[in-house]
Design a protein around this motif. Structure first.
Motif, PDB file in Angstrom:
ATOM      1  N   THR A 120      -2.173 -13.531  11.517  1.00 46.60           N
ATOM      2  CA  THR A 120      -3.488 -13.454  12.271  1.00 46.60           C
ATOM      3  C   THR A 120      -4.354 -12.175  11.397  1.00 46.60           C
ATOM      4  OG1 THR A 120      -3.041 -11.920  14.006  1.00 46.60           O
ATOM      5  CG2 THR A 120      -2.738 -14.036  14.959  1.00 46.60           C
ATOM      6  N   VAL A 121      -5.334 -12.241  11.212  1.00 45.65           N
ATOM      7  CA  VAL A 121      -6.213 -11.550  11.189  1.00 45.65           C
ATOM      8  C   VAL A 121      -5.860  -9.933  10.966  1.00 45.65           C
ATOM      9  CG1 VAL A 121      -8.806  -9.641  10.217  1.00 45.65           C
ATOM     10  CG2 VAL A 121      -8.129 -12.345  10.376  1.00 45.65           C
ATOM     11  N   ARG A 122      -5.350  -9.862  12.342  1.00 42.65           N
ATOM     12  CA  ARG A 122      -5.265  -8.180  12.766  1.00 42.65           C
ATOM     13  C   ARG A 122      -3.927  -8.321  12.146  1.00 42.65           C
ATOM     14  NH1 ARG A 122      -5.460  -6.732  17.887  1.00 42.65           N
ATOM     15  NH2 ARG A 122      -5.056  -8.503  18.922  1.00 42.65           N
ATOM     16  N   ASN A 123      -2.812  -8.775  12.298  1.00 44.33           N
ATOM     17  CA  ASN A 123      -1.362  -8.756  11.644  1.00 44.33           C
ATOM     18  C   ASN A 123      -2.012  -8.559   9.298  1.00 44.33           C
ATOM     19  OD1 ASN A 123      -0.832  -8.584  13.044  1.00 44.33           O
ATOM     20  ND2 ASN A 123       0.770 -10.511  13.560  1.00 44.33           N
ATOM     21  N   ALA A 124      -3.082  -9.492   8.891  1.00 42.95           N
ATOM     22  CA  ALA A 124      -3.476  -9.497   7.499  1.00 42.95           C
ATOM     23  C   ALA A 124      -3.669  -7.839   7.146  1.00 42.95           C
ATOM     24  CB  ALA A 124      -3.626 -10.255   7.147  1.00 42.95           C
ATOM     25  N   ILE A 125      -4.690  -7.031   8.230  1.00 36.85           N
ATOM     26  CA  ILE A 125      -5.322  -6.368   8.082  1.00 36.85           C
ATOM     27  C   ILE A 125      -3.876  -4.832   7.994  1.00 36.85           C
ATOM     28  CG2 ILE A 125      -6.343  -5.127   8.502  1.00 36.85           C
ATOM     29  CD1 ILE A 125      -9.006  -6.186   9.802  1.00 36.85           C
ATOM     30  N   ARG A 126      -3.077  -5.186   8.480  1.00 38.24           N
ATOM     31  CA  ARG A 126      -2.316  -4.161   8.394  1.00 38.24           C
ATOM     32  C   ARG A 126      -1.093  -4.317   7.686  1.00 38.24           C
ATOM     33  NH1 ARG A 126      -0.844  -5.304  15.295  1.00 38.24           N
ATOM     34  NH2 ARG A 126      -2.014  -3.502  16.155  1.00 38.24           N
ATOM     35  N   ASN A 127      -0.951  -5.545   7.279  1.00 34.98           N
ATOM     36  CA  ASN A 127       0.307  -5.742   6.170  1.00 34.98           C
ATOM     37  C   ASN A 127      -0.413  -6.143   5.054  1.00 34.98           C
ATOM     38  OD1 ASN A 127       1.735  -6.436   8.374  1.00 34.98           O
ATOM     39  ND2 ASN A 127       1.799  -8.435   8.662  1.00 34.98           N
ATOM     40  N   THR A 128      -1.587  -5.783   4.155  1.00 37.09           N
ATOM     41  CA  THR A 128      -1.392  -5.440   3.130  1.00 37.09           C
ATOM     42  C   THR A 128      -2.940  -4.745   2.850  1.00 37.09           C
ATOM     43  OG1 THR A 128      -4.344  -6.783   3.739  1.00 37.09           O
ATOM     44  CG2 THR A 128      -2.257  -8.250   3.427  1.00 37.09           C
ATOM     45  N   ALA A 129      -2.124  -3.505   3.495  1.00 40.42           N
ATOM     46  CA  ALA A 129      -2.944  -1.898   2.857  1.00 40.42           C
ATOM     47  C   ALA A 129      -2.388  -1.735   2.036  1.00 40.42           C
ATOM     48  CB  ALA A 129      -2.586  -1.061   4.393  1.00 40.42           C
ATOM     49  N   HIS A 130      -2.056  -2.050   1.269  1.00 32.75           N
ATOM     50  CA  HIS A 130      -1.081  -1.602   0.049  1.00 32.75           C
ATOM     51  C   HIS A 130      -2.062  -2.095  -1.069  1.00 32.75           C
ATOM     52  CE1 HIS A 130       1.278  -5.493   0.487  1.00 32.75           C
ATOM     53  NE2 HIS A 130       1.120  -5.323  -0.398  1.00 32.75           N
ATOM     54  N   ILE A 131      -2.510  -3.714  -0.416  1.00 33.52           N
ATOM     55  CA  ILE A 131      -3.131  -4.525  -2.040  1.00 33.52           C
ATOM     56  C   ILE A 131      -4.983  -4.063  -1.404  1.00 33.52           C
ATOM     57  CG2 ILE A 131      -3.952  -7.163  -1.876  1.00 33.52           C
ATOM     58  CD1 ILE A 131      -1.497  -7.615  -1.041  1.00 33.52           C
ATOM     59  N   SER A 132      -5.723  -4.433  -0.584  1.00 31.21           N
ATOM     60  CA  SER A 132      -6.713  -3.501  -0.268  1.00 31.21           C
ATOM     61  C   SER A 132      -6.825  -2.116   0.094  1.00 31.21           C
ATOM     62  CB  SER A 132      -7.198  -4.314   1.507  1.00 31.21           C
ATOM     63  OG  SER A 132      -6.590  -3.323   2.466  1.00 31.21           O
ATOM     64  N   GLY A 133      -6.081  -1.159  -0.673  1.00 32.35           N
ATOM     65  CA  GLY A 133      -6.263   0.005  -0.216  1.00 32.35           C
ATOM     66  C   GLY A 133      -6.797   0.753   0.995  1.00 32.35           C
ATOM     67  N   LEU A 134      -6.523   0.041   1.789  1.00 34.08           N
ATOM     68  CA  LEU A 134      -6.865   0.654   2.646  1.00 34.08           C
ATOM     69  C   LEU A 134      -5.410   2.264   3.357  1.00 34.08           C
ATOM     70  CD1 LEU A 134      -7.907  -1.912   5.228  1.00 34.08           C
ATOM     71  CD2 LEU A 134      -9.405  -0.601   4.133  1.00 34.08           C
ATOM     72  N   ASP A 135      -6.202   3.149   3.914  1.00 35.20           N
ATOM     73  CA  ASP A 135      -5.396   4.518   3.851  1.00 35.20           C
ATOM     74  C   ASP A 135      -4.664   4.639   5.597  1.00 35.20           C
ATOM     75  OD1 ASP A 135      -4.661   5.002   1.797  1.00 35.20           O
ATOM     76  OD2 ASP A 135      -6.583   6.229   1.437  1.00 35.20           O
ATOM     77  N   ALA A 136      -6.276   3.724   6.646  1.00 33.23           N
ATOM     78  CA  ALA A 136      -6.255   3.237   7.645  1.00 33.23           C
ATOM     79  C   ALA A 136      -6.024   2.152   8.560  1.00 33.23           C
ATOM     80  CB  ALA A 136      -6.947   4.844   8.584  1.00 33.23           C
ATOM     81  N   PRO A 137      -5.328   0.978   7.651  1.00 35.12           N
ATOM     82  CA  PRO A 137      -5.230  -0.329   8.530  1.00 35.12           C
ATOM     83  C   PRO A 137      -5.813  -0.026  10.193  1.00 35.12           C
ATOM     84  CG  PRO A 137      -3.416   0.093   7.925  1.00 35.12           C
ATOM     85  CD  PRO A 137      -3.552   1.578   6.969  1.00 35.12           C
ATOM     86  N   GLU A 138      -4.577   1.033  11.052  1.00 35.81           N
ATOM     87  CA  GLU A 138      -4.836   0.902  12.463  1.00 35.81           C
ATOM     88  C   GLU A 138      -5.947   1.070  12.728  1.00 35.81           C
ATOM     89  OE1 GLU A 138      -3.080  -0.200  14.557  1.00 35.81           O
ATOM     90  OE2 GLU A 138      -1.346  -1.671  12.885  1.00 35.81           O
ATOM     91  N   ALA A 139      -7.278   1.995  12.261  1.00 36.73           N
ATOM     92  CA  ALA A 139      -8.623   2.708  12.647  1.00 36.73           C
ATOM     93  C   ALA A 139      -9.404   1.274  12.436  1.00 36.73           C
ATOM     94  CB  ALA A 139      -8.762   3.486  11.564  1.00 36.73           C
ATOM     95  N   VAL A 140      -8.915  -0.069  11.420  1.00 39.63           N
ATOM     96  CA  VAL A 140     -10.236  -0.348  11.271  1.00 39.63           C
ATOM     97  C   VAL A 140      -9.662  -1.832  12.407  1.00 39.63           C
ATOM     98  CG1 VAL A 140     -10.505  -2.904   9.511  1.00 39.63           C
ATOM     99  CG2 VAL A 140      -9.647  -0.913   9.121  1.00 39.63           C
ATOM    100  N   VAL A 141      -8.065  -2.207  12.161  1.00 40.57           N
ATOM    101  CA  VAL A 141      -7.851  -3.270  13.778  1.00 40.57           C
ATOM    102  C   VAL A 141      -8.141  -2.795  14.858  1.00 40.57           C
ATOM    103  CG1 VAL A 141      -6.258  -4.140  15.347  1.00 40.57           C
ATOM    104  CG2 VAL A 141      -5.844  -3.617  13.192  1.00 40.57           C
ATOM    105  N   ASP A 142      -8.673  -1.483  15.166  1.00 39.93           N
ATOM    106  CA  ASP A 142      -9.422  -1.137  16.455  1.00 39.93           C
ATOM    107  C   ASP A 142     -10.758  -0.549  16.747  1.00 39.93           C
ATOM    108  OD1 ASP A 142      -6.781  -0.139  17.202  1.00 39.93           O
ATOM    109  OD2 ASP A 142      -6.822   2.089  16.638  1.00 39.93           O
TER     110      ASP A 142
END
Length: 298
Positions: A241-263
């Motif tokens: 799911t997009v939810r899990n994809a955002i969480r699992n790929t922070a090292h690729i996208s460069g996100l420091d706060a993936p949970e904040a994006v999901v929220d």
């Protein structure tokens, strides 16, 4: 315009590809990603796939080889005529670069043709008005994404599988990072499928001619580099799911706060899978990720 050495009108567009290869004195080498297009009918059609009204005053060709397509492009720009345009060919093989200068010496002399010996991923691109090329397949992705941001009409030969991925729509099996990235820059369509028998030596795969007509997307992107990186990241988890994809790929996208994006993201988008998202939905998510995910620079 006439050739001063003969008084004869210069003619382009009808050189035999096999005869050109013989005169070049060297065969295409598949180990160097060389597969020369030798079908006259396909060669004649390729320049016609440029969109109506396209500016052909300076055509770019990448991978000129023995010059069969170069010959057709010189005809397309009216080389040797009163309102002639120009063709620039980038060719990394020194033998073929030298042959192109010799074979088309009249065009080089009158400024209708420039031959640049070098790697198309490294040399400085000229300010071309359109690009028409039979690309080396091993670097076709890298070359395409060097050309697409230039926002010029492109007519490019690719492996058929690559071409199908470029033009795929959301929900189709072929849809992926390549589809979203290419369609971010242009309307992309397959103009013609080309059998392997049209080449010498024959490649192991079928090919296709793709036409890219530049246009602005119907969505806003403030940070294009991050948008493309975010799309790449999510498609590495295309079955999630997009939810899990955002969480699992922070090292690729460069996100420091993936949970904040999901929220912050819309629940309907988070439940879907990347392969079902239209480019505009990726842009919406990328904007949220920029605002809430504290991304680091690539």
């Amino acid at each position: 315009m006439t050739d001063p050495s003969t008084g004869a009108a210069r003619s382009y567009g009808d050189r035999d590809p096999d005869a050109l290869a013989r005169r070049a004195g060297a065969r295409a080498n598949p180990d160097r990603d060389q597969h020369f297009l030798v079908d006259d009918r396909v060669l004649d059609r390729i320049p016609t796939y440029l969109p109506a009204g396209a500016d052909t005053s300076h055509l770019l060709e990448i991978g000129g080889g023995a010059g069969a397509l170069t010959d057709r492009l010189l005809a397309a720009v009216g080389a040797g005529g009163d309102d002639e345009g120009r063709v620039t060919v980038i060719e990394r093989d020194g033998t073929f670069a030298a042959f192109l200068r010799e074979e088309f010496a009249a065009a080089v002399d009158d400024g209708s043709l420039a031959v640049v010996e070098g790697d198309a991923l490294e040399v400085t691109l000229p300010p071309f008005t359109a690009c028409v090329s039979n690309l080396p397949y091993g670097v076709s992705s890298e070359v395409a994404f060097r050309l697409l941001p230039e926002k010029r009409p492109l007519v490019l030969m690719f492996q058929a599988e690559f071409a199908e991925r470029m033009v795929a729509s959301a929900g189709e099996p072929e849809y992926g990072r390549l589809s979203v990235s290419a369609q971010h820059y242009a309307d992309v369509e397959i103009a013609e499928h080309v059998p392997k028998e049209a080449f010498d030596p024959q490649p192991a795969v079928e090919s296709a001619v793709v036409r890219c007509i530049p246009r602005d997307p119907d969505y806003a992107v403030d940070d294009e580099a991050f948008f493309l990186r975010f799309v790449k990241a999510l498609f590495t988890q295309r079955r999630k799911t997009v939810r899990n994809a955002i969480r699992n790929t922070a090292h690729i996208s460069g996100l420091d706060a993936p949970e904040a994006v999901v929220d912050a993201a819309d629940e309907d988008l988070l439940r879907r899978r990347p392969g079902s998202l239209e480019p505009a939905a990726f842009a919406e998510l990328a904007a949220i990720a920029r605002d809430h995910g504290s991304p680091t620079e690539a």
